[in-house]
Every structure is written in structure tokens, then in C-alpha cells.
Design a protein around this motif. Structure first.
Motif: not given
Length: 403
Positions: A33-46, A50-61
Motif C-alpha cells: 500500500k506504499h507508493d512503489v516504483t520499480v527499476v528493472a531490466p528490460e525483457y522481451p514482452g516487458s 508493464d501496461e497492466g500494473q498498478s505501480f510504476r516500472i522503469v525499464r533500463g538496459s
């Protein structure tokens, strides 16, 4: 939620990547219930994921195939700094102890709180290397908090001299998809399991998982249970060696290598064609250990009695004599005896399965575990930020020395 905090999670593994740690971080982010942002690597199909998630995901290479190199650390550092400027979080969680060095640098330069998330093996694997172990110790001791997945892992963290008040435990959770269902007859026919007593393992084929010890126990098991068959779901670097072991032990006809299985639904089908589950993980000298073992609870959630190795965090996932049996993972005789005992005692199987099912469906659901995670984050944020304390003490010391 009262005292909702801004949390940034930095992780090198995340869905749509597949694995226990990927699921662990995803479900904490999803159910917190906290305000979560995830920094995660890119995958095929990421992007689609990510579109359907309730929290923000920042993808990187910054990582390729979940592997690090010298340049990946620099790319990750730049990505973390950009994210910090945009999010200004109350606390940042690093999902691997060595990338926590970035958290240490930012704590020293900006006073930001950081937490290290650990899983057991990462607390053992660097102890043989003096330089790396010293860095790990520094990262852990300077951290505002250390999040662990079991009491076993917590104890390893405490051995580094970390203040116990700053250590939290949040176990992995079980996906709801694992459930008791009628056996899939097509699956039974596919592997020739008609009329067989199925002993199942699910996991990556690596030495610590103990597939080799179960294979070595099969001659004794077959003497007592002639229709027994050992079904191994998973793949990995140990497969060729394990296949050779089945031939050397003369049990190749009683061992089925399924290989990798895609999707939790299909894995659940394998649980539901088995009479018992086994994974006798052991701790290896090189620092390889089972930090917890969520597969035991997956099997329990599907109504299957389990046998685990008395090693690492498995004794927390399996309560001996209550939700399953613990055996010496090095003893082939004890492993065989445990398998035979379960096979010959239907009442015991039912009792263990019933208790294991109840525990998996109550204590290890993701929403319940996320509540513990949220409380821990709130507690860490309420403590004095170590970076700020150190900078204040440093300034006071400088003034004192100037007098």
C-alpha cells in the motif's frame, strides 16, 4: 493508508522474467500500500507486461540476460540517479547486496535511506573472497535496513554485525493458482504414469537442490514401492550428470526428466498428478544454500505432502511432522525411509497435506505478507536516517576539532 511512503525498488530480476525472486519482488510491489516504483531490466514482452500494473516500472538496459558486467554497473548507477531525482523516495530498496553499493554512495553524498533485500545464498557466496566480503559487510552495516526472506537468512545477516532492530523478515508468498484439482489424465498418459506412485521435484537442476540424492535413494525405494516413479520438473546445468546417475543406479526407467515447464497452471498440473513432493536441498561448501524454498508451499497449496532437506531455510517452509517431513539431505537411507514412510501411511499423508494446505492458504498469501512488508518500511522510515546521523556527527566532530 496512514503514513504512505514513497519506495523505489532497484532489482536485476523482475517479471516477465521467470523465477522465485522475480515473483517475490513483483508481489511485494503489487500488494504493498506504499507508493512503489520499480527499476528493472528490460525483457522481451516487458512493455506489454508493464501496461497492466498498478505501480510504476522503469525499464533500463543496464542488465542483459540478468547478468552484470563492468559497464552495466555504470548504466545502473545513472538510471538510479535519474529515478531518484524524479521520485524523491523516502527509502530505496536494492534487490541484490552488491548493487547496494550504489545505495551506500548515495547515502554518503545525499543522505538517502537504503535497504538491502537478501535471500540467503547471497549472504554466503562472498565469504570466501576477503575483498568482496569486506564490501558486503560495509554495505550491510551502513544500510538503514536489511530485508530478509527467512529467519535463516536473518541469522546470516546478523553474523555481519547488522543491528537486529533494522532487520526485517518477509517470506515469499504462494500464487493462488496452486490449488487442489483433479489429476490431468492426458499428462498421466504423456509420461506413462498410469498406476504409478509419483514422487515429484520441481526446481532448477543444480547440485544444492538434491535431485542426485533422491536418485541415489530410488533403488531402496523401488524395493518397497515397486510402482514408484520419480518425476523431475525443471532444467539446468546438472541435467546431464543426473541422467548419468539414473543409469549408473539402474533406475533410468523409474525417473522422468520433464524439462522446463512454462506457466504456473502447468506446474500445478504436475503437483496434482503426484502423491508426494520432495526437494532435499543441502548447503554446499561454496556458499550455496536454500534461503527458504517456496516450492514446498506451492506443493502444499496443491494438497501434496512434502519432504524437505533439513538445511537452510527449508525448516521454516516445512514444519517437521506438522506440514511435512524433514530429512538429512546427505543421507540416502533417510531420504528413502521418508519416501517409504509417506507412501505406506495414508493417514500421515492426509494429515500433513491438510495442515500444509491450511498454512499455505493463510500465512503465505501475498496480501498478508505485503502487510508485513509495509509495516517494516514504515518502521525503517520512522528510525533516524543513518546517513543524516553520520553527516551530523561528522559536522559536530569537525567543529569540535576546530576549537
Amino acid at each position: 493508508m496512514r503514513n504512505r511512503r514513497k519506495v523505489v525498488l532497484i532489482t536485476g530480476v523482475f517479471p516477465p522474467g521467470i523465477g522465485g525472486m522475480q515473483n517475490y519482488y513483483y508481489n511485494l510491489s503489487k500488494f504493498s500500500k506504499h507508493d512503489v516504483t520499480v527499476v528493472a531490466p528490460e525483457y522481451p514482452g516487458s512493455a506489454a507486461f508493464d501496461e497492466g500494473q498498478s505501480f510504476r516500472i522503469v525499464r533500463g538496459s543496464f542488465l542483459r540476460d540478468e547478468r552484470t558486467d563492468v559497464t552495466s554497473w555504470l548504466r545502473l548507477f545513472k538510471q538510479v540517479r535519474r529515478t531518484m531525482r524524479g521520485e524523491d523516495p523516502d527509502v530505496t530498496i536494492y534487490g541484490y547486496v552488491l548493487i547496494g553499493f550504489i545505495g551506500l554512495l548515495l547515502q554518503v553524498t545525499t543522505g538517502r535511506r537504503y535497504v538491502i533485500s537478501t535471500h540467503g545464498m547471497d549472504m554466503l557466496m562472498f565469504r570466501r573472497f576477503i575483498g568482496l566480503n569486506a564490501i558486503v559487510k560495509l554495505i550491510l552495516r551502513k544500510a538503514d535496513g536489511v530485508l530478509t526472506n527467512s529467519h535463516f537468512t536473518k541469522k546470516l545477516v546478523e553474523e555481519y554485525g547488522v543491528d537486529p532492530r533494522r532487520i526485517g523478515i518477509v517470506n515469499p508468498g504462494v500464487e493462488r493458482i496452486y490449488e487442489k484439482r483433479p489429476a490431468d489424465m492426458e499428462l498421466i498418459r504423456e509420461h506413462g504414469l498410469e498406476g504409478k506412485y509419483v514422487i515429484l521435484s520441481v526446481g532448477r537442476l543444480v547440485t544444492r537442490k538434491g535431485h542426485d540424492r533422491v536418485i541415489a535413494s530410488m533403488p531402496a525405494v523401488l524395493q518397497k514401492i515397486p510402482n514408484a516413479v520419480y518425476v523431475i520438473v525443471g532444467d539446468g546445468p546438472d541435467r546431464e550428470r543426473l541422467e548419468q546417475l539414473t543409469k549408473a543406479a539402474g533406475v533410468a526407467d523409474a525417473v522422468v526428466f520433464v524439462g522446463s515447464v512454462q506457466g504456473s497452471e502447468r506446474v500445478n498440473d504436475y503437483y496434482n498428478v503426484s502423491q508426494q513432493f520432495i526437494m532435499v536441498s543441502r548447503e554446499l561448501e561454496k556458499g550455496d544454500a536454500e534461503g527458504f524454498g517456496i516450492v514446498y508451499l506451492e506443493a502444499a497449496s496443491a494438497g501434496v505432502p512434502v519432504i524437505a532437506g533439513r538445511s537452510g531455510g527449508a525448516s521454516e517452509a516445512v514444519l517437521d511432522g506438522v506440514t511435512g517431513l524433514l530429512v538429512d539431505p546427505q543421507s540416502v537411507d533417510e531420504i528413502a525411509a521418508g519416501i517409504v514412510r509417506l507412501a505406506n501411511d495414508a493417514a500421515l499423508r492426509e494429515r500433513l497435506a491438510r495442515a500444509g494446505y491450511k498454512r499455505a492458504k493463510t500465512e503465505f498469501q501475498h496480501d498478508v505478507l505485503a502487510e508485513g512488508f509495509d509495516r517494516y518500511i514504515g518502521r525503517i522510515c520512522a528510525l533516524p536516517a543513518l546517513g543524516a546521523v553520520r553527516r551530523r556527527l561528522s559536522r559536530e566532530s569537525a567543529r569540535e576539532n576546530a576549537r
